[in-house]
Structure formats: structure tokens, C-alpha cells
Design a protein around this motif. Structure first.
Motif, PDB file in Angstrom:
ATOM      1  N   UNK A  80      -8.766   0.250  10.307  1.00 17.95           N
ATOM      2  CA  UNK A  80      -7.597  -0.603  10.411  1.00 17.95           C
ATOM      3  C   UNK A  80      -6.379   0.247  10.744  1.00 17.95           C
ATOM      4  N   UNK A  81      -5.707  -0.091  11.844  1.00 19.06           N
ATOM      5  CA  UNK A  81      -4.516   0.634  12.274  1.00 19.06           C
ATOM      6  C   UNK A  81      -3.309  -0.225  11.935  1.00 19.06           C
ATOM      7  N   UNK A  82      -2.514   0.221  10.975  1.00 17.57           N
ATOM      8  CA  UNK A  82      -1.403  -0.577  10.467  1.00 17.57           C
ATOM      9  C   UNK A  82      -0.289  -0.646  11.499  1.00 17.57           C
ATOM     10  N   UNK A  83       0.174  -1.871  11.770  1.00 12.93           N
ATOM     11  CA  UNK A  83       1.240  -2.075  12.747  1.00 12.93           C
ATOM     12  C   UNK A  83       2.406  -2.825  12.115  1.00 12.93           C
ATOM     13  N   UNK A  84       2.757  -2.435  10.905  1.00 17.48           N
ATOM     14  CA  UNK A  84       3.920  -3.018  10.241  1.00 17.48           C
ATOM     15  C   UNK A  84       5.192  -2.557  10.945  1.00 17.48           C
ATOM     16  N   UNK A  85       6.295  -3.210  10.619  1.00 20.15           N
ATOM     17  CA  UNK A  85       7.540  -2.933  11.319  1.00 20.15           C
ATOM     18  C   UNK A  85       8.012  -1.496  11.206  1.00 20.15           C
ATOM     19  N   UNK A 124      -3.019   7.296  15.171  1.00 17.91           N
ATOM     20  CA  UNK A 124      -4.045   6.714  14.301  1.00 17.91           C
ATOM     21  C   UNK A 124      -5.302   6.365  15.100  1.00 17.91           C
ATOM     22  N   UNK A 125      -5.121   5.858  16.318  1.00 17.90           N
ATOM     23  CA  UNK A 125      -6.279   5.539  17.149  1.00 17.90           C
ATOM     24  C   UNK A 125      -7.045   6.802  17.531  1.00 17.90           C
ATOM     25  N   UNK A 126      -6.318   7.854  17.886  1.00 22.23           N
ATOM     26  CA  UNK A 126      -6.972   9.116  18.224  1.00 22.23           C
ATOM     27  C   UNK A 126      -7.701   9.689  17.014  1.00 22.23           C
ATOM     28  N   UNK A 127      -7.107   9.531  15.839  1.00 23.69           N
ATOM     29  CA  UNK A 127      -7.738   9.991  14.602  1.00 23.69           C
ATOM     30  C   UNK A 127      -9.043   9.238  14.354  1.00 23.69           C
ATOM     31  N   UNK A 128      -9.025   7.918  14.568  1.00 26.69           N
ATOM     32  CA  UNK A 128     -10.236   7.125  14.376  1.00 26.69           C
ATOM     33  C   UNK A 128     -11.339   7.582  15.328  1.00 26.69           C
ATOM     34  N   UNK A 129     -10.983   7.844  16.556  1.00 26.45           N
ATOM     35  CA  UNK A 129     -11.963   8.327  17.534  1.00 26.45           C
ATOM     36  C   UNK A 129     -12.522   9.684  17.113  1.00 26.45           C
ATOM     37  N   UNK A 130     -11.643  10.587  16.692  1.00 27.45           N
ATOM     38  CA  UNK A 130     -12.078  11.932  16.307  1.00 27.45           C
ATOM     39  C   UNK A 130     -13.003  11.901  15.099  1.00 27.45           C
ATOM     40  N   UNK A 131     -12.789  10.968  14.200  1.00 22.01           N
ATOM     41  CA  UNK A 131     -13.630  10.868  13.001  1.00 22.01           C
ATOM     42  C   UNK A 131     -14.971  10.182  13.281  1.00 22.01           C
ATOM     43  N   UNK A 132     -15.137   9.626  14.467  1.00 19.50           N
ATOM     44  CA  UNK A 132     -16.406   8.997  14.813  1.00 19.50           C
ATOM     45  C   UNK A 132     -16.463   7.499  14.605  1.00 19.50           C
ATOM     46  N   UNK A 133     -15.304   6.841  14.503  1.00 19.93           N
ATOM     47  CA  UNK A 133     -15.294   5.391  14.336  1.00 19.93           C
ATOM     48  C   UNK A 133     -15.592   4.703  15.663  1.00 19.93           C
ATOM     49  N   UNK A 134     -16.239   3.557  15.578  1.00 17.78           N
ATOM     50  CA  UNK A 134     -16.580   2.782  16.768  1.00 17.78           C
ATOM     51  C   UNK A 134     -15.423   1.942  17.270  1.00 17.78           C
ATOM     52  N   UNK A 135     -14.450   1.650  16.402  1.00 12.98           N
ATOM     53  CA  UNK A 135     -13.395   0.719  16.775  1.00 12.98           C
ATOM     54  C   UNK A 135     -12.133   0.980  15.978  1.00 12.98           C
ATOM     55  N   UNK A 136     -11.010   0.488  16.534  1.00 10.12           N
ATOM     56  CA  UNK A 136      -9.726   0.452  15.844  1.00 10.12           C
ATOM     57  C   UNK A 136      -9.177  -0.951  15.930  1.00 10.12           C
ATOM     58  N   UNK A 137      -8.566  -1.442  14.844  1.00  9.62           N
ATOM     59  CA  UNK A 137      -8.152  -2.845  14.760  1.00  9.62           C
ATOM     60  C   UNK A 137      -6.704  -2.967  14.309  1.00  9.62           C
ATOM     61  N   UNK A 138      -5.972  -3.861  14.954  1.00 13.29           N
ATOM     62  CA  UNK A 138      -4.618  -4.192  14.544  1.00 13.29           C
ATOM     63  C   UNK A 138      -4.573  -5.646  14.082  1.00 13.29           C
ATOM     64  N   UNK A 139      -3.464  -6.035  13.503  1.00 13.72           N
ATOM     65  CA  UNK A 139      -3.278  -7.449  13.166  1.00 13.72           C
ATOM     66  C   UNK A 139      -1.806  -7.814  13.278  1.00 13.72           C
ATOM     67  N   UNK A 140      -1.516  -9.087  13.106  1.00 17.88           N
ATOM     68  CA  UNK A 140      -0.133  -9.564  13.141  1.00 17.88           C
ATOM     69  C   UNK A 140       0.413  -9.578  11.737  1.00 17.88           C
ATOM     70  N   UNK A 141       1.371  -8.709  11.467  1.00 19.48           N
ATOM     71  CA  UNK A 141       1.998  -8.668  10.158  1.00 19.48           C
ATOM     72  C   UNK A 141       3.413  -9.219  10.255  1.00 19.48           C
ATOM     73  N   UNK A 142       3.901  -9.878   9.192  1.00 20.95           N
ATOM     74  CA  UNK A 142       5.274 -10.398   9.229  1.00 20.95           C
ATOM     75  C   UNK A 142       6.266  -9.292   9.571  1.00 20.95           C
ATOM     76  N   UNK A 143       7.023  -9.514  10.618  1.00 26.97           N
ATOM     77  CA  UNK A 143       7.998  -8.515  11.029  1.00 26.97           C
ATOM     78  C   UNK A 143       7.392  -7.336  11.767  1.00 26.97           C
ATOM     79  N   UNK A 144       6.088  -7.386  12.030  1.00 31.32           N
ATOM     80  CA  UNK A 144       5.406  -6.266  12.664  1.00 31.32           C
ATOM     81  C   UNK A 144       5.347  -6.382  14.173  1.00 31.32           C
ATOM     82  N   UNK A 145       4.732  -5.403  14.783  1.00 32.57           N
ATOM     83  CA  UNK A 145       4.614  -5.321  16.234  1.00 32.57           C
ATOM     84  C   UNK A 145       3.591  -6.338  16.750  1.00 32.57           C
TER      85      UNK A 145
END
Length: 292
Positions: free
Chosen positions: A6-11, A21-42
Motif C-alpha cells: 500500500x502506497x500512502x497518498x495522503x495530503x 515508495x513504488x521503487x522500494x516495493x519493486x526492490x523488495x520483490x512486491x508484485x504490485x503497488x496500490x493507492x487509494x482515495x483519501x480525504x484531502x489526498x492526491x
């Protein structure tokens, strides 16, 4: 089992941090990175373009449907799909009346019916088809001319009617506040063998799991007041969202994570909490559990 971060996209986050964070997830061997809509977020779709060094899949979990017309959603999704080189998995959902009506002033009528109509417009648009549609919520006569492959579409389905919509019109569900038993006994049977079951989990490597859960319960108290979340917690026999937190030492956390694979969840998306060292240990542990 596929694993995601989970890649946090808060304000308070920055564009540079998204990419890191996405590059970190890739380097650690994760298959995916995910964002969501947070109040006041990007914007959860737009920020994916800021992640050029990322895992093979980039997903949204989720983008609310009520504020975006399905034509707008399809346009933005295909644009993001083209920019990211075909990495997008589009996760959408109706959100909650508290947010849609309370914060945005939008009517929150018949969320399952709304989601069904939404997908009946959205999916053919994503395939490049001309859509002529007249329903209760949407009247559409248009076609998009964006050259990009159709992204998979998941919905935030927890209740029986929404799971029916997911089975019939989507590629699966994005679930949270669930434990392995409910996945095996409820979600998987209702969705069928071909559907993805993407489960969001909160993980903490800690010597004080009780304290972690107490803090989490205070911070996420609003979850208990949202009908869809309260219903899935009750269905699972849980008192609140803190009961779903996986917390403890490395061995205890690893054992709990493996239960999700045994329950036939297809994807586990990890939100690691704690201080930087504890977060790093948790994020390092997950790939070891499923690939070590």
C-alpha cells in the motif's frame, strides 16, 4: 499468492515520495503497488504516473464512483494505463454515504444498482466500444479514442449484492476488515474460481501487539460507523477493525500471513505500520513468507 504494498497518498505525502515508495516495493520483490482515495489526498490514478520505477502492477483500491461519471473514469483510466505502460488495475467502489453525501453533497442512492450500471457503461468503454446506454443513473452515447489496453477492473464488494455484481461484471473484489475464515467461507464461494480476491491487511512487527491494536482501534473508530464495514465485521464475528491487524513477532506474523494463502485469497496488499524500523521489517518479511 501475489503480494502488494500500500502506497500512502495522503495530503502530506509528496510526488517524490510516491515514486520512492513504488521503487522500494519493486526492490523488495512486491508484485504490485496500490493507492487509494483519501480525504484531502492526491488523485489515486494520476499519482501512478509518478511511479516510473515500480512493480509490474499498479492498482487503485479504490477510486470512488459517485464523484466520477463512468466516461470520465474510463478516460482517466485509459490515460493512466497508457502512461504506465499497461500496469494499471482499476479498483473502484461506491465509497460510503458519510463521504459521498456528508462531505460532497452527492445523493447515495442504491449503491449496488449504481455500481452495476457503472460497470455496464465503464467496461465496454475500456474495451474501445461505442456505448449507447440508458439506465436509472446513466444515459450515455459515446466512444473513446484512446489507444491503451483494457485494464482489469475490481470493485470493493463486501455484501452479497455487491459480490454478485463483482462476479458478473468485474474481475474480482478488493476486501478489507476480513480474516482468512471469512475469505474461504464467504468471499471465495460467492465469487467463483476465476475471480481475484485482493485483501488489504495491516501488519505490524512489534513487541506490543495489544498496544498496536488499541491505537489502531482509536484511530479507525469511524470504521465501526460505516454500514458496509460494520456489516462485514459482524459477518466475521469481529468487534472492530483492530481485530484484523496482524501484529506480533516475525514468526507470529508469518504464520498469520500464510493463512490468507490457505484461504485462497489471490492477492495480499500490505499496509505496514509502526516506526520506520518496524515498517521496514514488516515489508521485508512479506516477500520472504511467500517466496522464501
Amino acid at each position: 499468492m501475489r503480494i502488494g504494498q500500500h502506497i500512502i497518498t495522503a495530503g502530506s505525502a509528496t510526488v517524490a515520495e510516491f515514486g520512492a515508495h513504488a521503487a522500494d516495493a519493486k526492490a523488495r520483490g512486491y508484485d504490485s503497488g496500490w493507492t487509494n482515495q483519501q480525504p484531502g489526498g492526491w488523485d489515486p490514478l494520476a499519482v501512478l504516473a509518478a511511479m516510473p520505477d515500480s512493480p509490474p502492477e499498479l492498482g487503485t483500491a479504490v477510486v470512488p464512483t459517485y464523484p466520477r461519471h463512468p466516461v470520465v473514469m474510463a478516460t482517466e483510466a485509459l490515460t493512466t494505463q497508457a502512461i504506465t505502460g499497461g500496469k494499471l488495475t482499476l479498483g473502484i467502489g461506491p465509497s460510503h454515504e458519510w463521504a459521498m453525501t456528508g462531505q460532497l453533497g452527492l445523493p447515495y442512492a442504491s449503491p449496488a444498482r449504481h455500481t452495476r450500471e457503472y460497470l455496464e457503461v465503464l467496461r465496454p468503454l475500456l474495451r474501445g466500444e461505442h456505448v449507447k446506454y440508458a439506465g436509472r443513473f446513466f444515459t450515455v452515447d459515446t466512444q473513446l479514442a484512446i489507444s491503451a489496453p483494457e485494464p482489469p477492473v475490481l470493485i470493493s464488494a463486501l455484501g452479497p449484492r455487491m459480490l454478485d455484481v463483482a462476479r458478473e461484471l468485474a474481475d474480482g473484489t478488493i476486501a478489507l476488515w476480513v480474516q482468512p475464515g471469512l475469505i474461504a467461507d464467504y468471499l471465495v464461494p460467492r465469487l467463483g474460481d476465476d475471480s481475484r480476491v485482493v485483501v488489504m491487511v495491516t501488519v505490524s512487527i512489534t513487541t506490543d501487539p495489544g498496544g498496536v491494536r488499541e491505537n489502531f482501534a482509536r484511530e479507525l473508530a469511524i470504521v465501526n460507523e460505516l454500514p458496509a464495514y460494520r456489516a462485514i465485521l459482524d459477518r466475521g464475528g469481529l468487534s472492530g477493525p483492530a481485530d484484523t491487524v496482524i501484529a506480533g513477532n516475525d514468526e507470529e506474523v508469518a504464520a498469520e500471513l500464510r493463512r490468507f494463502a490457505d484461504a485462497d485469497a489471490t492477492d495480499l496488499v500490505v499496509n505496514a505500520i509502526g516506526d520506520p524500523g518496524e515498517r521496514a521489517r514488516a515489508l521485508d518479511l512479506v516477500p520472504q513468507v511467500f517466496t522464501g
